[in-house]
Design a protein around this motif. Structure first.
Motif, PDB file in Angstrom:
ATOM      1  N   UNK A   1      -2.817   1.508  -7.646  1.00 17.15           N
ATOM      2  CA  UNK A   1      -3.341   2.684  -6.919  1.00 17.15           C
ATOM      3  C   UNK A   1      -2.988   2.713  -5.432  1.00 17.15           C
ATOM      4  N   UNK A   2      -2.183   1.770  -4.950  1.00 17.26           N
ATOM      5  CA  UNK A   2      -1.779   1.788  -3.542  1.00 17.26           C
ATOM      6  C   UNK A   2      -0.696   2.841  -3.318  1.00 17.26           C
ATOM      7  N   UNK A   3      -0.657   3.369  -2.117  1.00 16.73           N
ATOM      8  CA  UNK A   3       0.306   4.388  -1.747  1.00 16.73           C
ATOM      9  C   UNK A   3       1.634   3.746  -1.347  1.00 16.73           C
ATOM     10  N   UNK A   4       2.740   4.400  -1.713  1.00 15.10           N
ATOM     11  CA  UNK A   4       4.071   3.949  -1.304  1.00 15.10           C
ATOM     12  C   UNK A   4       4.995   5.152  -1.237  1.00 15.10           C
ATOM     13  N   UNK A   5       6.118   4.967  -0.541  1.00 12.22           N
ATOM     14  CA  UNK A   5       7.093   6.042  -0.430  1.00 12.22           C
ATOM     15  C   UNK A   5       8.188   5.845  -1.470  1.00 12.22           C
ATOM     16  N   UNK A   6       8.319   6.820  -2.359  1.00 14.08           N
ATOM     17  CA  UNK A   6       9.358   6.818  -3.381  1.00 14.08           C
ATOM     18  C   UNK A   6      10.567   7.555  -2.810  1.00 14.08           C
TER      19      UNK A   6
ATOM     20  N   UNK B   1       5.509   6.553 -14.686  1.00 14.17           N
ATOM     21  CA  UNK B   1       5.897   6.946 -13.330  1.00 14.17           C
ATOM     22  C   UNK B   1       6.319   5.717 -12.533  1.00 14.17           C
ATOM     23  N   UNK B   2       6.792   5.951 -11.326  1.00 12.96           N
ATOM     24  CA  UNK B   2       7.226   4.879 -10.431  1.00 12.96           C
ATOM     25  C   UNK B   2       6.068   3.944 -10.101  1.00 12.96           C
ATOM     26  N   UNK B   3       6.405   2.683  -9.910  1.00  7.54           N
ATOM     27  CA  UNK B   3       5.443   1.679  -9.481  1.00  7.54           C
ATOM     28  C   UNK B   3       5.901   1.099  -8.149  1.00  7.54           C
ATOM     29  N   UNK B   4       4.958   0.513  -7.422  1.00  5.36           N
ATOM     30  CA  UNK B   4       5.315  -0.144  -6.166  1.00  5.36           C
ATOM     31  C   UNK B   4       6.070  -1.439  -6.480  1.00  5.36           C
ATOM     32  N   UNK B   5       6.801  -1.944  -5.517  1.00  2.00           N
ATOM     33  CA  UNK B   5       7.608  -3.148  -5.705  1.00  2.00           C
ATOM     34  C   UNK B   5       6.744  -4.349  -6.078  1.00  2.00           C
ATOM     35  N   UNK B   6       5.563  -4.433  -5.523  1.00  2.00           N
ATOM     36  CA  UNK B   6       4.670  -5.549  -5.826  1.00  2.00           C
ATOM     37  C   UNK B   6       4.279  -5.554  -7.304  1.00  2.00           C
ATOM     38  N   UNK B   7       3.946  -4.399  -7.831  1.00  2.00           N
ATOM     39  CA  UNK B   7       3.571  -4.313  -9.243  1.00  2.00           C
ATOM     40  C   UNK B   7       4.776  -4.549 -10.146  1.00  2.00           C
ATOM     41  N   UNK B   8       5.951  -4.078  -9.740  1.00  2.00           N
ATOM     42  CA  UNK B   8       7.153  -4.352 -10.527  1.00  2.00           C
ATOM     43  C   UNK B   8       7.405  -5.855 -10.611  1.00  2.00           C
TER      44      UNK B   8
END
Length: 67
Positions: free
Chosen positions: A13-18, A47-54
């Motif tokens: 649920x953290x915000x990131x720039x795709x 949908x896209x995930x943040x790098x940390x979750x990936x």
């Protein structure tokens, strides 16, 4: 013009720039997934995930595969 979008990671649920319009500059490009790891992620999320979750899911897949 490159398309950049503010997103919330569906996992943490953290915000990131795709930066789908400039994928080489996107934060997700820092995580190199194998074809199998990518399929594992795609089965869980649409949908896209943040790098940390990936990175976390990459480790999860490796752990799952070794069991």
């Amino acid at each position: 013009m490159c398309k950049h979008e503010e997103k919330n990671c569906p996992r943490c649920k953290l915000s990131f720039e795709c930066k789908a319009g400039s994928i080489m500059q996107c934060q997700c490009n820092a995580v190199q997934l194998s074809v199998e790891e990518r399929m594992y992620v795609e089965l869980k999320y649409e949908d896209c995930l943040c790098a940390s979750c990936l990175t976390d899911l990459q480790k999860e897949y490796t752990s799952f595969k070794e069991d």
